[in-house]
Every structure is written in structure tokens, then in C-alpha cells.
Motif scaffolding. Structure first.
Motif, short mmCIF file in Angstrom:
data_model
loop_
_atom_site.label_atom_id
_atom_site.label_comp_id
_atom_site.label_asym_id
_atom_site.label_seq_id
_atom_site.Cartn_x
_atom_site.Cartn_y
_atom_site.Cartn_z
N THR A 1 30.64 26.68 38.97
CA THR A 1 31.78 26.71 38.07
C THR A 1 32.70 27.86 38.45
O THR A 1 32.39 28.66 39.34
N SER A 2 33.82 27.94 37.76
CA SER A 2 34.82 28.96 38.09
C SER A 2 34.34 30.36 37.77
O SER A 2 33.58 30.59 36.81
N ASP A 3 34.82 31.32 38.56
CA ASP A 3 34.68 32.72 38.21
C ASP A 3 35.59 33.00 37.01
O ASP A 3 36.79 32.69 37.04
N ALA A 4 35.03 33.55 35.95
CA ALA A 4 35.76 33.68 34.69
C ALA A 4 37.03 34.53 34.85
O ALA A 4 38.09 34.18 34.32
N ARG A 5 36.93 35.64 35.58
CA ARG A 5 38.09 36.51 35.74
C ARG A 5 39.17 35.83 36.59
O ARG A 5 40.37 35.90 36.27
N LEU B 1 39.61 32.65 36.94
CA LEU B 1 40.17 31.55 36.15
C LEU B 1 41.23 32.06 35.18
O LEU B 1 42.33 31.48 35.08
N ALA B 2 40.92 33.11 34.49
CA ALA B 2 41.88 33.66 33.53
C ALA B 2 43.14 34.16 34.24
O ALA B 2 44.27 33.93 33.77
N ALA C 1 48.89 33.43 35.71
CA ALA C 1 49.94 33.32 36.72
C ALA C 1 50.68 31.99 36.62
O ALA C 1 51.91 31.94 36.74
N VAL C 2 49.95 30.92 36.38
CA VAL C 2 50.59 29.60 36.23
C VAL C 2 51.50 29.60 35.00
O VAL C 2 52.66 29.15 35.07
N LEU C 3 51.01 30.11 33.89
CA LEU C 3 51.81 30.13 32.66
C LEU C 3 53.05 31.01 32.82
O LEU C 3 54.13 30.65 32.35
N SER C 4 52.89 32.14 33.47
CA SER C 4 54.03 33.03 33.67
C SER C 4 55.12 32.32 34.47
O SER C 4 56.31 32.38 34.13
N VAL D 1 49.64 30.52 43.53
CA VAL D 1 50.89 30.62 42.77
C VAL D 1 51.82 31.50 43.59
O VAL D 1 51.66 32.73 43.64
N GLY D 2 52.77 30.87 44.27
CA GLY D 2 53.59 31.63 45.21
C GLY D 2 52.67 32.23 46.27
O GLY D 2 51.82 31.54 46.84
N PRO D 3 52.78 33.54 46.52
CA PRO D 3 51.92 34.16 47.54
C PRO D 3 50.52 34.53 47.03
O PRO D 3 49.65 34.86 47.82
N ALA D 4 50.30 34.49 45.72
CA ALA D 4 49.02 34.91 45.14
C ALA D 4 48.00 33.78 45.21
O ALA D 4 48.29 32.64 44.85
N VAL D 5 46.79 34.09 45.67
CA VAL D 5 45.73 33.10 45.80
C VAL D 5 44.56 33.50 44.90
O VAL D 5 44.11 34.65 44.93
N PHE D 6 44.06 32.54 44.13
CA PHE D 6 42.95 32.77 43.21
C PHE D 6 41.78 31.87 43.65
O PHE D 6 41.83 30.65 43.51
N HIS D 7 40.74 32.51 44.20
CA HIS D 7 39.59 31.77 44.69
C HIS D 7 38.58 31.53 43.57
O HIS D 7 38.62 32.18 42.52
#
Length: 551
Positions: free
Chosen positions: A187-191, A193-194, A199-202, A312-318
Motif C-alpha cells: 500500500t501507499s506510504d502514508a507521508r 500519499l498525503a 500537491a495535486v489539490l494545490s 506534479v510538475g517537477p515533483a515526484v512522489f514515490h
């Protein structure tokens, strides 16, 4: 006291638990112990196919509907016959389990020169060949059967890729020697994911206008409903790319049409590419998806939600799972976006007399009108899929093509697999005659299994898509043998089918009416001129010649 299950009993039991109730294949002596167990299993059906390649395509089509599929082949000659189909499932993110039977451990230990080998005493070569087109592989033993089965299931479901399981023939019915709990899907890493949700909402909240591009990975994961909930909560308009057609119902009020770069639908292209934010959910930036790479999506304005990461743009969330992120976004306060009012139009046929020839302009709108809510439509690689991509399907209808792997011949056995997976839904197969000639044998299986497809064979006197893409349309390799197509169903054992050969608009409309009553299977040969192609196919030549060939 009941003892431990046999190796194959454990494997088949777990496959059934994750959704496999039918396994496609071709018999072979090294695989007999596996296939005997499949036939004997009370909850799994053996579906024999005409060759291993077709079995692989059928498992692919089955997995598109059920979410998971399986095939069984014998060692060497059988598994290599299926390998192209397995590679297609890998390219298009389909979890298919390939169960192959190997020579016995004794034969392997003696380096015996047995049949179906290369005569060199080596028995691990074919697994090495499979390794490059599967997510994971294993040679099963009583000691590792449980652990390896669970590992392969986890890999297949986590990354939506096929996996390879090889069984030496003398271990299949031996009891497993160890047990373990099924592996949990990560499952996703909680931090992460948040942070990804923030970032998506912003980005969405700062955007004056935005749109969504839902993709086929939503379908593979079975979470299209979550994407619909997200789109409805945000009010985002959405378009789909070529491979992603109908992953969300095309009668949805937020649907604005197909986005295919600069090749088609200029109003959709302009809106998507001018949006402050484009949120892609499970799409792939392939050549056919992007209009031969003519799409211009600014990376700085793109949110790309993938299987296991979000950018999200240049930011990557693994370590962010797509399903988890959608659930998180739906639970948040989302800024509503006003719809731009765009709506795709249905295809419209020009006025035609009953005796007029069947042109592309007459053909595709009538096919669009033929499709009913809930239908499963499979369109072969080539002109038929390119024409139907810009049709508008009714609620619940699902369109499938093989846009990335693009194997001609895929659609006919894939339609068989889809029909087996959903016998209560109407399957509509539309294929070109050149592609159909590769795999037409599987037509007999529909009748043998009591299935009632509607099959259209588009006869344009050769490989039309190749004529459009190559330098010399009349070159010999684009010609095919002229078959008497409407005699095929009877020759292949399909008694009682409706068959027709249509050469003009009136005959075509009459055949559609008869086929539409649903009382029996239908097989219709649609004859057009050699150069009758939909607009997208015609535009591809100039757009792709620098990509695929020199000159």
C-alpha cells in the motif's frame, strides 16, 4: 486428517480465488498433469484453443474483462508459440498467468535429449526467454510452491503484468512441503500519499481551468468508478486518448471527446493543451495515444498519476498507489471547476442510396449506431480501430484495442476470451480480413462454447493500414489471399449462424438489422474499396513516416 494439497491443487485454488474460472491452452505431453488437474477442477473450465498464440490472445482478452487471465502450454514449442501474446499482455498491463509444463526432474538431471528441446541438455533456456516479457517467473517445486505462487500473484496484481510458472511434470501432483500466508499487496506510504494529495489539490485549486485524461490503467485496476467520483466532485471535463477509449462512459456529461494530438479533433486538442492543469490518470504517452507524438502537454502543467507514483510538475512522489490517491483526493475539499460546455458529436453518415458502395463515411457511423449499452467491442489493430475510436459509445459499452503492442490477429481470439469472461454480454468483433486470416480458426470455439458474438470482417483487399503507412501502397507484401469469408463459420462447425456478404449500403443496413436481434451469432463480411479508410488512418502516413522509416 486432510493432508497438504498437491502443488497444482494449491496453484489452481489460488488462481480461482483471485478470479480465474477459465484457463485457455493447447494440450501437450509435458503439460498433461497440469491440464488434467484443470479439467478435473470443479470451479475452473479448460478452454482449448487452436494454437498457443491464440490461447495467449484469448487470455489477454479475458483479462481485459475479468481483471486476470491464465493460459497453459507445453514446454518449448508450446510456450514459445504463446510468447508474443504474453509480451502484448506485458506491454498493455494485463495480469496473465502462463502455466507451462516441463520435462521431469529426472530427465533434466540426466540432460536427456527429449523432444521439445534444442537437443543440448539445457532446460532453463525458455524461462530466460520468458523473463524479458513477464513481470516475474519461477520454476515451481513442492518446497517453493506456496511462497512462489504468492510472490507471483503479488507481482501480477501489483504491477498488472503477466507472470510465468513452469512445472516439472513429476512434481505437479506431489504435496506442497511448506505453507505460508498470502503475500499482502503493498500500500501507499502514508507521508508520500498525503504530500501527493496536497500537491495535486494545490495545483488544481490554483488553476483557472483544468481537465482530466483518464487512462487504461484505471480499467486494469478496476477503479474507473473512483475516477468518475473524482471527476464529478471536481467538475473536471475529461477527454481520452486512443488506448483509453471508454474507460469512463462516453455518455458522461463531462466527456468532451478524443484527444489525439494535432491529428484529430482540433477543438479538443486546443482545450486540453491550453488548460492550466492537465491531470492524467493512468495514461501512457505512446505514439498512437499522442497522435504520432504530436501532443503538446507542458510538463510543468501536467499531473501524472501512475500505478505507484505521482508526478506534479517537477515533483515526484514515490510509493503512492493510484487507487489510494484517488480515494484521498475524493475525501478532501476539492475546488469545483466549471465545465467548458464541449460535447462530442456522434458520427453522422452522409445521405446514401441503398445501392451505394460502402464508404468509410457510410460505414463507421452505422457501426456506432449498432453498438448497444453494455456491449464489449473489440477492434483489430489497423483502420477499423482508428475509425471506431472517434465514435461515441453508449453507457456501459467498453471498447478494446491493442494500441501499444499492435499485433495483427489479436482481436479474433481476444474476442473469444472476452466472450468467455462475460457470457451474459454481447461481444462485437470488428477485424480486417488480413488480420483475421492469422487467427480465424478460433471462430469455431465460439460455437463449441455456445457463445453468440457478432463478427464483422472488413474486406478491403489487403492490409489497408500498411498500404497507408508504407512508401508503395501496391507493393506485393500488402496483398492477402482472397477467402470466401462467409463460408468460414460453417466450415469451422458454426451451424445456425447468420452470415452475410455485404457490398452496398442497403445490404449492410439489412445485415445490421438481422444481426441486431441477438437470436443467433452473426458473421458479416463488409466489402469496401481498397482505399476506404477513416480520417485518422489517412493522416498517419505523413505523421509517422519520419518515425518509422526513412525517406
Amino acid at each position: 486428517m486432510v493432508g497438504p494439497p498437491a502443488v497444482i491443487e494449491y496453484v489452481l485454488g489460488r488462481l480461482h480465488e483471485i478470479g480465474v474460472t477459465d484457463i485457455f491452452g493447447v494440450p501437450g505431453d509435458f503439460a498433461f498433469p497440469i491440464q488434467d488437474a484443470i479439467v478435473a477442477h470443479p470451479d475452473i473450465n479448460w478452454i482449448g484453443c487452436c494454437n498457443e498464440l491464440n490461447a495467449g490472445y484469448a487470455a489477454d482478452g479475458y483479462a481485459r474483462v475479468r481483471g486476470v487471465g491464465a493460459l497453459s502450454t507445453t514446454y518449448g514449442v508450446g510456450e514459445l508459440g504463446a510468447i508474443s501474446a504474453v509480451a502484448g499482455s506485458y506491454a498493455e498491463h494485463l495480469p496473465v498467468f502462463h502455466l507451462t509444463g516441463m520435462p521431469s526432474l529426472a530427465a533434466q538431471a540426466d540432460r536427456a535429449l527429449v523432444h521439445h528441446t534444442l537437443g543440448d541438455g539445457e532446460f532453463g533456456l525458455f524461462r530466460k526467454m520468458a523473463d524479458v516479457v513477464v513481470g516475474a517467473s519461477s520454476i515451481i517445486s513442492p518446497a517453493n510452491a506456496v511462497a512462489e505462487t504468492e510472490r507471483l500473484i503479488a507481482e501480477a496484481l501489483y504491477n498488472r503484468r503477466p507472470v510465468y510458472m513452469a512445472f516439472p511434470s513429476d512434481i505437479v501432483n506431489k504435496p506442497v512441503l511448506a505453507t505460508s500466508a498470502p503475500l499482502a499487496i503493498p500500500t501507499s506510504d502514508a507521508r508520500a500519499l498525503a504530500a501527493a494529495a496536497d500537491a495535486v489539490l494545490s495545483a488544481l485549486n490554483m488553476a483557472a481551468n483544468a481537465c482530466a485524461l483518464p487512462g487504461l490503467l484505471l480499467d486494469r485496476l478496476g477503479i474507473s468508478d473512483s475516477a468518475v467520483a473524482f471527476i464529478e466532485k471536481t467538475g473536471l471535463p475529461f477527454a481520452t486518448m486512443f488506448a483509453d477509449k471508454s474507460v469512463i462512459d462516453e455518455d458522461h456529461p463531462n466527456y468532451i471527446g478524443m484527444y489525439d494530438g494535432h491529428l484529430m479533433d482540433e477543438s479538443v486538442r486546443e482545450f486540453v493543451e491550453s488548460a492550466d492543469v492537465v491531470i492524467a490518470i493512468g495514461t501512457m504517452q505512446t505514439d498512437f495515444n499522442t497522435g504520432a507524438f504530436t501532443a503538446r502537454l507542458d510538463p510543468g502543467r501536467l499531473i501524472d498519476i501512475g500505478l505507484h507514483r505521482t508526478k506534479v510538475g517537477p515533483a515526484v512522489f514515490h510509493d503512492v498507489e493510484m487507487a489510494d490517491l484517488l480515494r484521498e483526493l475524493i475525501a478532501r475539499d476539492l475546488k469545483p471547476h466549471a465545465h467548458n460546455g464541449m460535447r462530442p458529436e456522434s458520427l453522422t453518415a452522409p445521405p446514401a442510396s441503398q445501392g451505394d458502395p460502402i464508404t468509410a463515411e457510410a460505414l463507421y457511423p452505422r457501426w456506432e449506431g449498432f453498438v448497444r449499452p453494455g456491449d464489449i467491442v473489440l477492434a483489430e489493430t489497423g483502420t477499423s480501430s482508428m475509425g471506431l475510436a472517434f465514435s461515441r459509445l453508449p453507457r456501459g459499452a467498453r471498447f478494446h484495442n491493442q494500441s501499444l503492442w499492435g499485433a495483427i490477429g489479436w482481436a479474433t481470439p481476444a474476442a473469444l476470451g472476452a466472450a468467455v469472461a462475460a457470457p451474459d454480454r454481447r461481444v462485437v468483433l470488428i477485424t480486417g480480413e488480413g488480420s483475421h486470416q492469422l487467427t480465424a480458426q478460433e471462430i469455431g470455439q465460439f460455437h463449441r462454447l455456445g457463445l453468440r458474438p457478432v463478427i464483422f470482417v472488413l474486406n478491403n483487399n489487403g492490409y489497408l493500414i500498411e498500404r497507408l503507412l508504407c512508401a508503395d501502397p501496391d507493393i506485393a507484401y500488402n496483398d492477402v489471399a482472397p477467402w470466401n469469408y462467409t463460408e468460414l463459420p460453417h466450415a469451422l462447425g458454426c451451424d445456425g449462424w447468420f452470415t452475410a456478404r455485404v457490398t452496398n449500403v442497403g445490404e449492410f443496413e439489412a445485415a445490421l438489422t438481422t444481426a441486431g436481434d441477438g437470436e443467433r451469432a452473426a458473421y458479416i463480411e463488409v466489402v469496401t474499396d481498397a482505399d476506404e479508410a477513416p480520417p485518422l488512418a489517412k493522416k498517419l502516413h505523413d505523421s509517422t513516416k519520419t518515425l518509422y522509416h526513412a525517406g
